[in-house]
Design a protein around this motif. Structure first.
Motif, mmCIF file in Angstrom:
data_model
loop_
_atom_site.group_PDB
_atom_site.id
_atom_site.type_symbol
_atom_site.label_atom_id
_atom_site.label_comp_id
_atom_site.label_asym_id
_atom_site.label_seq_id
_atom_site.Cartn_x
_atom_site.Cartn_y
_atom_site.Cartn_z
ATOM 1 N N ASP A 145 -3.647 -2.541 6.618
ATOM 2 C CA ASP A 145 -3.241 -1.967 5.343
ATOM 3 C C ASP A 145 -4.346 -1.118 4.713
ATOM 4 O O ASP A 145 -4.358 -0.897 3.495
ATOM 5 N N GLU A 183 4.338 4.016 2.583
ATOM 6 C CA GLU A 183 5.760 4.092 2.282
ATOM 7 C C GLU A 183 5.981 5.114 1.168
ATOM 8 O O GLU A 183 5.285 5.091 0.141
ATOM 9 N N VAL A 444 2.879 0.087 -2.506
ATOM 10 C CA VAL A 444 3.373 -1.272 -2.266
ATOM 11 C C VAL A 444 2.562 -1.998 -1.192
ATOM 12 O O VAL A 444 2.569 -3.232 -1.147
ATOM 13 N N ARG A 445 1.857 -1.256 -0.337
ATOM 14 C CA ARG A 445 1.172 -1.930 0.776
ATOM 15 C C ARG A 445 -0.258 -1.451 0.998
ATOM 16 O O ARG A 445 -1.185 -2.272 1.059
ATOM 17 N N LYS A 447 -3.894 -0.544 0.660
ATOM 18 C CA LYS A 447 -4.772 -1.078 -0.380
ATOM 19 C C LYS A 447 -5.761 -0.073 -0.951
ATOM 20 O O LYS A 447 -6.193 -0.213 -2.096
ATOM 21 N N TYR A 494 -4.214 -3.475 -6.803
ATOM 22 C CA TYR A 494 -3.139 -4.417 -7.125
ATOM 23 C C TYR A 494 -3.706 -5.679 -7.774
ATOM 24 O O TYR A 494 -3.049 -6.329 -8.604
#
Length: 526
Positions: A145, A183, A444-445, A447, A494
């Motif tokens: 990620d 994404e 969303v994924r 990092k 996040y």
């Protein structure tokens, strides 16, 4: 040959307006930065795309970051110091150099470039910021990620390896996102996906907002500067959009107050109440000069007549993308030829042969902008997606401005969607001023990848207001300061959003850098 390597705290891919603001903010925050730019001009829509700043009614007092306000003040000071202004113009605290009515600060794109370069110069000269011009993203290397490096390619064909702790996608099309495996979405979402009343019944990723290849033109009364008839002029002369009974090359376009109706325009200001387009994006008004400098007024052709919506430049083959870029350019040349030779005049004649292309304002010989104006990008799938429900006056009703606990900035503009490439639908929906939620900046994924342009987590409809100059600047600045805080706190974005303590400290950093987080209560005129 050994591949060149640049290492930095932050790698900013794309020298767009958001990318430039990100580079400035990161360097101010003490980060070592490398930024790429495909042309020889940083600044994106303000400079290489030649679009004067589309802003909101409160811009002179609040509703933007301190560094964006500094940019605006420096533009005015540039004219005061270097141009032979009249005393009245020089003393005007809200000087509008071109007196265009689209903005309170219509000015030459080349002046915007000069100001941006001055603002970055201390960090470039000190070695904190490296700008790689004529350089495009080629590929990215990822591990799980995380993005581990990006490879960019210059116009000589040389590959350059860039490594950093964080990677910011500040390209106007979101070009890093697919290469990094992030994404993302493109084009129109469905109402089932977003719940938006103006969304399409079915999603169409290729139904994107039109692009415009802007040109600068001067008008010299009595002159004759007619260009050669473009090869595809006959096509454009007869082309009718789906939404109009008139050809695209006419004085009729959609009425922003009622998109189901057409509105009549004309060339110059008049006593008949017909809206003129010449002074819409005028960037040089000789009446504000104390001595002759230009032969005539200069304006930018970013009009309804050269919105290009016959196909997208994202999500298609390189050949199709090149075709649409050429066609957008040819449409603008056809508009110029039409204006010079066939455009109906209010005196009953046709054509304005005194129009001539003026490349000096754009840094080009041909008088067209270095790159087309891109209104819509790939958009990340984010922890929070901004929708029509967040900003529409009709949908929010008496609830007013939507406040976010994790706000990282503010902005205001109508939900303004130009005709799209498949359905040719367009909107101009009244909105409340809005805030920028941190969640829309966090993928969303992935990092260590952040959006820094028009590629945050938002729907196509929300993009209609979040794509404008002050907001893009704010996005770039807040993304860079997010990366800087993440590096220093050893927390991922996040994690910062999920921690009250870190969110407080990050927002405090934003405020220290002059980022406004919320609109004031009781905002006049809302």
């Amino acid at each position: 040959m050994e591949q060149r390597l640049y290492e930095a705290d932050m790698v900013i891919v794309g020298g767009s307006l958001g990318g430039t603001a990100a580079a400035l903010a990161a360097a101010k925050a003490g980060m070592k930065v490398v930024m790429t730019e495909e042309t020889d001009w940083i600044g994106g829509q303000l400079t290489s795309q030649a679009v004067p700043p589309d802003e909101h009614r409160w811009i002179e007092s609040f509703g933007c970051t301190a560094s964006y306000r500094e940019f605006r003040n420096r533009v005015r000071d540039y004219y005061r110091v270097n141009y032979p202004l009249t005393e009245e113009a020089r003393q005007n605290p809200v000087l509008n150099p071109g007196n265009g009515w689209v903005s309170r600060l219509c000015h030459e794109p080349i002046i915007a470039l000069q100001v941006l370069e001055e603002m970055l110069s201390p960090y470039i000269h000190s070695g904190r910021l490296k700008v790689l011009y004529h350089t495009k993203i080629h590929r990215a290397e990822i591990c799980g990620d995380m993005v581990t490096s990006v490879i960019v390619r210059n116009r000589k064909g040389d590959d350059i390896l860039l490594r950093g702790a964080y990677y910011l996608d500040a390209t106007d099309c979101g070009d890093l996102l697919p290469l990094a495996g992030a994404e993302f979405v493109t084009g129109a979402e469905s109402a089932a996906d977003t719940g938006e009343p103006h969304a399409m019944k079915e999603a169409n990723p290729l139904d994107m907002q039109s692009i415009t290849h802007v040109a600068a033109v001067e008008y010299v009364e009595g002159g004759n500067f007619v260009i050669d008839r473009p090869d595809d002029y006959s096509f454009w002369k007869s082309y009718k959009p789906d939404f109009s009974p008139f050809p695209i090359l006419s004085w009729h376009a959609s009425d922003a107050n009622d998109m189901t109706k057409m509105k009549k325009f004309t060339m110059f200001p008049n006593a008949h109440g017909i809206v003129s387009l010449w002074d819409y994006r005028r960037i040089v008004d000789p009446s504000q000069l104390s001595r002759p400098l230009y032969e005539g007024e200069i304006t930018l052709l970013n009009w309804p007549q050269n919105d290009y919506y016959l196909g997208p430049v994202i999500g298609v083959s390189p050949e199709e993308k090149a075709h649409h870029l050429r066609s957008a350019r040819s449409l603008t040349l056809a508009l110029i030829y039409w204006l010079q030779t066939e455009a109906p005049r209010m005196d009953g004649g046709t054509g304005y042969p005194g129009i001539r292309l003026w490349g000096e304002a754009l840094g080009t010989k041909h008088g067209l902008a270095k790159t087309p104006y891109i209104r819509e990008s790939r958009r990340i799938k984010a922890l929070y997606t901004i929708t029509e429900h967040d900003v529409s006056k009709e949908l929010r009703g008496n609830a007013g401005i939507k406040r976010y606990k994790d706000s990282v900035g503010v902005g205001s503009y109508h939900l303004d969607l130009h005709p799209t490439t498949v359905t040719q639908r367009s909107f101009y929906i009244p909105t409340y001023p809005y805030e920028i939620p941190l969640g829309s900046l966090i993928p969303v994924r992935i990092k260590n990848l952040l959006p820094a342009c028009k590629n945050i987590g938002m729907t196509q409809i929300a993009n209609g207001c979040y794509r404008l100059h002050p907001t893009e600047w704010n996005i770039g600045e807040s993304a860079a300061l997010l990366a800087a805080y993440a590096i220093r706190s050893n927390q991922y974005p996040y994690e910062i959003k999920g921690s009250s303590e870190h969110l407080y400290r990050y927002q405090k950093l934003l405020q220290e850098h002059g980022v406004e987080l919320h609109w004031p209560d009781g905002l006049e005129g809302v």
